[in-house]
Write a protein that holds these residues in place. Sequence first.
Motif, short mmCIF file in Angstrom:
data_model
loop_
_atom_site.label_atom_id
_atom_site.label_comp_id
_atom_site.label_asym_id
_atom_site.label_seq_id
_atom_site.Cartn_x
_atom_site.Cartn_y
_atom_site.Cartn_z
N CYS A 34 0.83 -1.22 0.00
CA CYS A 34 0.00 0.00 0.00
C CYS A 34 0.86 1.26 0.00
CB CYS A 34 -0.98 -0.02 1.17
SG CYS A 34 -2.24 -1.32 0.97
N SER A 35 1.96 1.26 0.72
CA SER A 35 2.87 2.39 0.72
C SER A 35 3.46 2.61 -0.68
CB SER A 35 3.99 2.14 1.74
OG SER A 35 4.99 3.12 1.63
N ALA A 36 3.87 1.53 -1.32
CA ALA A 36 4.42 1.62 -2.67
C ALA A 36 3.38 2.14 -3.65
CB ALA A 36 4.93 0.26 -3.13
N PHE A 37 2.15 1.63 -3.54
CA PHE A 37 1.09 2.05 -4.46
C PHE A 37 0.79 3.54 -4.30
CE2 PHE A 37 -3.38 2.60 -5.65
CZ PHE A 37 -3.34 2.12 -6.95
N LEU A 38 0.72 4.02 -3.05
CA LEU A 38 0.48 5.45 -2.83
C LEU A 38 1.57 6.30 -3.46
CD1 LEU A 38 -0.86 5.94 0.81
CD2 LEU A 38 -1.98 6.52 -1.34
N LYS A 39 2.81 5.90 -3.30
CA LYS A 39 3.92 6.66 -3.89
C LYS A 39 3.84 6.66 -5.41
CE LYS A 39 6.93 6.16 0.05
NZ LYS A 39 7.96 5.40 0.70
N LEU A 40 3.49 5.51 -6.00
CA LEU A 40 3.36 5.44 -7.45
C LEU A 40 2.22 6.31 -7.96
CD1 LEU A 40 3.96 1.63 -8.03
CD2 LEU A 40 5.41 3.50 -8.85
N THR A 41 1.06 6.26 -7.30
CA THR A 41 -0.07 7.05 -7.77
C THR A 41 0.20 8.54 -7.63
OG1 THR A 41 -1.19 6.87 -5.63
CG2 THR A 41 -1.81 5.29 -7.33
N GLN A 42 0.89 8.95 -6.58
CA GLN A 42 1.25 10.37 -6.44
C GLN A 42 2.16 10.80 -7.58
OE1 GLN A 42 2.84 10.25 -2.46
NE2 GLN A 42 0.82 10.35 -1.51
N ARG A 43 3.11 9.94 -7.93
CA ARG A 43 4.01 10.26 -9.04
C ARG A 43 3.25 10.33 -10.35
NH1 ARG A 43 8.62 6.12 -9.78
NH2 ARG A 43 7.53 5.40 -11.62
N TRP A 44 2.33 9.38 -10.57
CA TRP A 44 1.55 9.37 -11.81
C TRP A 44 0.66 10.62 -11.90
CZ3 TRP A 44 -0.32 3.73 -10.82
CH2 TRP A 44 0.72 2.84 -11.09
N GLN A 45 0.04 11.00 -10.80
CA GLN A 45 -0.86 12.15 -10.83
C GLN A 45 -0.12 13.45 -11.10
OE1 GLN A 45 -2.97 11.55 -7.10
NE2 GLN A 45 -4.72 10.72 -8.19
N LYS A 92 2.60 13.60 -12.92
CA LYS A 92 3.07 13.50 -14.29
C LYS A 92 1.94 13.75 -15.30
CE LYS A 92 5.75 10.49 -17.29
NZ LYS A 92 6.43 9.23 -17.41
N GLU A 93 0.84 13.03 -15.15
CA GLU A 93 -0.28 13.12 -16.08
C GLU A 93 -1.55 12.66 -15.38
OE1 GLU A 93 -1.35 11.83 -20.63
OE2 GLU A 93 0.62 11.36 -19.83
N PRO A 94 -2.24 13.57 -14.70
CA PRO A 94 -3.36 13.20 -13.82
C PRO A 94 -4.52 12.46 -14.49
CG PRO A 94 -2.86 15.56 -13.66
CD PRO A 94 -1.99 15.00 -14.72
N GLN A 95 -4.78 12.69 -15.76
CA GLN A 95 -5.93 12.07 -16.43
C GLN A 95 -5.58 10.79 -17.16
OE1 GLN A 95 -8.96 13.29 -15.77
NE2 GLN A 95 -7.83 14.72 -14.48
N ALA A 96 -4.33 10.37 -17.11
CA ALA A 96 -3.91 9.19 -17.85
C ALA A 96 -4.44 7.91 -17.21
CB ALA A 96 -2.38 9.13 -17.93
N VAL A 97 -4.46 6.85 -17.99
CA VAL A 97 -4.85 5.53 -17.52
C VAL A 97 -3.57 4.73 -17.29
CG1 VAL A 97 -6.02 3.38 -18.15
CG2 VAL A 97 -7.03 5.59 -18.75
N TYR A 98 -3.45 4.16 -16.10
CA TYR A 98 -2.26 3.38 -15.75
C TYR A 98 -2.69 1.98 -15.35
CZ TYR A 98 0.16 7.84 -15.57
OH TYR A 98 0.69 9.05 -15.89
N PRO A 99 -2.53 1.00 -16.24
CA PRO A 99 -2.88 -0.37 -15.85
C PRO A 99 -1.85 -0.90 -14.85
CG PRO A 99 -2.28 -0.26 -18.18
CD PRO A 99 -2.11 1.09 -17.62
N VAL A 100 -2.32 -1.58 -13.85
CA VAL A 100 -1.44 -2.21 -12.86
C VAL A 100 -1.69 -3.71 -12.93
CG1 VAL A 100 -0.86 -2.42 -10.41
CG2 VAL A 100 -1.51 -0.18 -11.36
N VAL A 101 -0.65 -4.44 -13.22
CA VAL A 101 -0.74 -5.90 -13.27
C VAL A 101 0.00 -6.44 -12.06
CG1 VAL A 101 -0.18 -7.97 -14.61
CG2 VAL A 101 -0.81 -5.84 -15.79
#
Length: 142
Positions: A62-73, A75-84
Amino acid sequence: CIAVISDERLLEGNFGAAEGLSKEEVKRRWPEIIDSWYKPGLAMAQGFPGGESKAVFCSRVCSAFLKLTQRWQQKEPQAVYPVVAHGGTQMALLEQFGEPKRSYYEGQTQAGDGWKLVWENERLWIKGQLSFRRQQEKRGKR
């Protein structure tokens, strides 16, 4: 072109000395641990020797996911980021961030299936299930 980002913090839980063993062998070696894994409120509370408990695993994911989503937002807040990710990782994320709320095991899917989720206001809104397995089965029938 889609960039692939690999993040080891999203790996499945570390089962330590139980890694690679059959369920029968694990039960023979650590009956008290494996039995507690399936009891409400105790699920995976104790990890196997050299491995992670559910709390440590979920915290890492969960900590890793939060850090990744903050970075993605940023960079490009409206983009779609698939997570496998492995099922345990999906279950940890849904238990922590999912809407509507689900327990850890309610986030479980069959192999080859997953969730369609939208990340908004630091919550994962469940929009449906995906089945890559069924898509492959349909392609095979053509």
